[in-house]
Design a protein around this motif. Structure first.
Motif, PDB file in Angstrom:
ATOM      1  N   GLY A  76      -9.552  -4.336  -7.267  1.00 42.60           N
ATOM      2  CA  GLY A  76      -9.616  -4.502  -5.831  1.00 42.60           C
ATOM      3  C   GLY A  76      -8.712  -3.543  -5.092  1.00 42.60           C
ATOM      4  N   LEU A  77      -8.315  -3.939  -3.884  1.00 43.79           N
ATOM      5  CA  LEU A  77      -7.651  -3.038  -2.957  1.00 43.79           C
ATOM      6  C   LEU A  77      -6.264  -3.525  -2.562  1.00 43.79           C
ATOM      7  CD1 LEU A  77     -10.752  -2.410  -0.678  1.00 43.79           C
ATOM      8  CD2 LEU A  77      -9.834  -0.871  -2.428  1.00 43.79           C
ATOM      9  N   ALA A  78      -5.335  -2.581  -2.512  1.00 43.32           N
ATOM     10  CA  ALA A  78      -4.015  -2.870  -1.955  1.00 43.32           C
ATOM     11  C   ALA A  78      -4.073  -2.865  -0.436  1.00 43.32           C
ATOM     12  CB  ALA A  78      -3.001  -1.850  -2.450  1.00 43.32           C
ATOM     13  N   ASP A  79      -4.962  -2.053   0.110  1.00 39.89           N
ATOM     14  CA  ASP A  79      -5.156  -1.961   1.556  1.00 39.89           C
ATOM     15  C   ASP A  79      -6.654  -1.849   1.800  1.00 39.89           C
ATOM     16  OD1 ASP A  79      -5.450  -1.068   4.233  1.00 39.89           O
ATOM     17  OD2 ASP A  79      -3.423  -0.218   4.225  1.00 39.89           O
ATOM     18  N   ARG A  80      -7.268  -2.952   2.149  1.00 44.61           N
ATOM     19  CA  ARG A  80      -8.721  -3.000   2.324  1.00 44.61           C
ATOM     20  C   ARG A  80      -9.175  -2.094   3.453  1.00 44.61           C
ATOM     21  NH1 ARG A  80     -10.690  -8.837   3.800  1.00 44.61           N
ATOM     22  NH2 ARG A  80      -9.671  -8.229   5.758  1.00 44.61           N
ATOM     23  N   GLU A  81      -8.443  -2.094   4.549  1.00 42.05           N
ATOM     24  CA  GLU A  81      -8.854  -1.330   5.720  1.00 42.05           C
ATOM     25  C   GLU A  81      -8.779   0.175   5.476  1.00 42.05           C
ATOM     26  OE1 GLU A  81      -8.538  -5.310   6.534  1.00 42.05           O
ATOM     27  OE2 GLU A  81      -6.934  -4.055   5.701  1.00 42.05           O
ATOM     28  N   ALA A  82      -7.835   0.595   4.651  1.00 47.50           N
ATOM     29  CA  ALA A  82      -7.706   2.019   4.327  1.00 47.50           C
ATOM     30  C   ALA A  82      -8.482   2.403   3.079  1.00 47.50           C
ATOM     31  CB  ALA A  82      -6.230   2.378   4.146  1.00 47.50           C
TER      32      ALA A  82
END
Length: 433
Positions: A76-82
């Motif tokens: 997954g993502l550490a920063d979804r928006e980025a």
């Protein structure tokens, strides 16, 4: 998370419960504590499944066993928006996983003979000599403030039996704490603890286990006993020797591209990003307060070095921080027999555990299939944003799990990870030598 008061706001976030989505069926319960045969595919499936189902944004984990890295995975993502993926070097806020670090620092000074575990706290911090205990109300409805039946000892601070309580405590004690405002980031640790000492105790010392700001008092004791600011002490005697280059209280400019975003899970399971000015309020600027209870940022490998030191009986890569006997003491249930299950607040929700020195300690096998897997003798703690670590001497294993969402729990991440590590499936992995 508010700039000034961490605990009351975290409490409110924790009360905003997320929907408990159905998870994969647990392995059949066989009455044993757990056999750790680390299998990458099994752990990968458990962690990636939670990301793919949308229950969490990102997660990473590291397992060390028998002197080697046995597992690493990031999903997954550490920063979804980025669109930035969760990575091995992602930095996260570990919140209450700061507490075991503080315990190690203080126990280093215990080994040097600087204090006794049963010494009164007031011997070193005189502000606690006048502490009172909330005793209900009188006939006119006014609060009764009683003298403690015995002094608070350092042992009480270490095992959360001091009677102290934070801003989320029952009223009126919680209100007294909030009014004293010890968590203001502009307080020095000395000032924060002085304000804590002005708040009446919720219980008589030694009467109940109650999670509290007592570990901040431990940090202040480190300052008084060592003659060194707490943050400097940690750097010189814990982080430096262990080569924990990513662990600190304040983000540096070069850390910004690595810090994980914080998410808040709603009652219906929607994950919303916490605005950065709130999410990083505790770590985004230099401030006076360096508490022992919370506040550190770390990376997966850094925190594993701390866990491996504990697994090694206080030593890592030839550098000794504690003696093996001290680590055993920290990892031994220290709760007295008079504190039964009904006097342990929410500690029983952690499973068949007691409490040592800044760790929960497993004292019996899991009671049933609903309890997360584990091994008798393991010691562990977690953080408000759902991070986790544990040390399992019986299986020569240490594990660290990183993610960043609030409130704590509701998604069965910790259970799924533990069950995957301890699944006794001889077909999934070869028996350990």
């Amino acid at each position: 998370m508010h700039r000034i008061r961490l605990r009351p706001c975290l409490s409110a976030l924790l009360l905003a419960c997320a929907a408990f989505a159905a998870s994969a069926a647990p392995a059949p319960f066989d009455g044993r504590a757990g056999v750790a045969r680390v299998d990458k595919a099994r752990i990968d499936a458990a962690l990636s499944g939670l990301v793919e189902s949308g229950r969490i944004v990102g997660v990473s984990a590291l397992v060390w066993q028998d002197g080697r890295e046995a597992y690493h995975g990031a999903f997954g993502l550490a920063d979804r928006e980025a669109g930035r993926p969760m990575a091995r070097d992602t930095l996260v806020q570990v919140f209450s996983m700061t507490k075991p670090v503080t315990g190690v620092a203080l126990m280093q000074l215990h080994e040097q003979g600087r204090f006794g575990l049963d010494d009164p706290v007031a011997r070193y911090l005189p502000e606690f000599a006048a502490v009172k205990v909330h005793g209900g109300t009188d006939a006119q409805g006014q609060p009764l403030l009683l003298d403690p039946q015995r002094p608070i000892t350092i042992r009480d601070l270490l095992r959360h039996t001091a009677g102290m309580a934070g801003g989320d405590a029952p009223e009126p004690v919680g209100g007294y704490y909030r009014a004293a405002d010890p968590d203001n980031l502009d307080n020095t640790l000395e000032e924060a603890v002085r304000r804590m000492a002005s708040v009446p105790l919720l219980y008589q010392p030694g009467e109940q286990w109650f999670y509290s700001p007592a570990v901040d008092v431990q940090a202040r004791l480190v300052e008084v006993l060592s003659g060194m600011p707490f943050e400097r002490y940690l750097q010189r005697h814990v982080f430096g020797p262990l080569k924990m280059k990513d662990t600190r209280y304040t983000l540096r400019p070069q850390d910004r591209p690595r810090i994980a975003a914080m998410y808040r899970r709603s009652d219906d399971g929607v994950l919303t990003r916490v605005p950065d000015e709130q999410a990083y309020a505790l770590i985004g600027r230099q401030r006076a307060l360096t508490p022992g209870s919370w506040g550190l940022v770390s990376s997966l490998d850094d925190y594993m070095r701390f866990a491996r030191m504990l697994l090694g009986g206080g030593e890592l890569d030839g550098v000794r921080l504690l003696q093996p006997s001290t680590v055993r003491l920290m990892a031994t249930d220290a709760l007295p027999g008079n504190i039964g299950p009904g006097e342990r607040s929410w500690l029983p929700s952690k499973g068949q555990v007691g409490f040592g020195i800044d760790f929960a300690v497993r004292i019996a096998p899991p009671a049933d299939a609903e309890e997360a897997s584990g091994e008798i003798g393991e010691f562990f703690w977690d953080g408000a944003a759902n991070t986790l670590f544990w040390v399992d001497p019986a299986n020569q294993l240490a594990a660290v799990l990183f993610t960043q969402w609030l409130p704590f729990g509701k998604v069965p991440l910790h259970k799924d990870f533990r069950d995957a590590v301890y699944a006794d499936d001889s077909s999934a992995a070869a028996p350990r030598p």
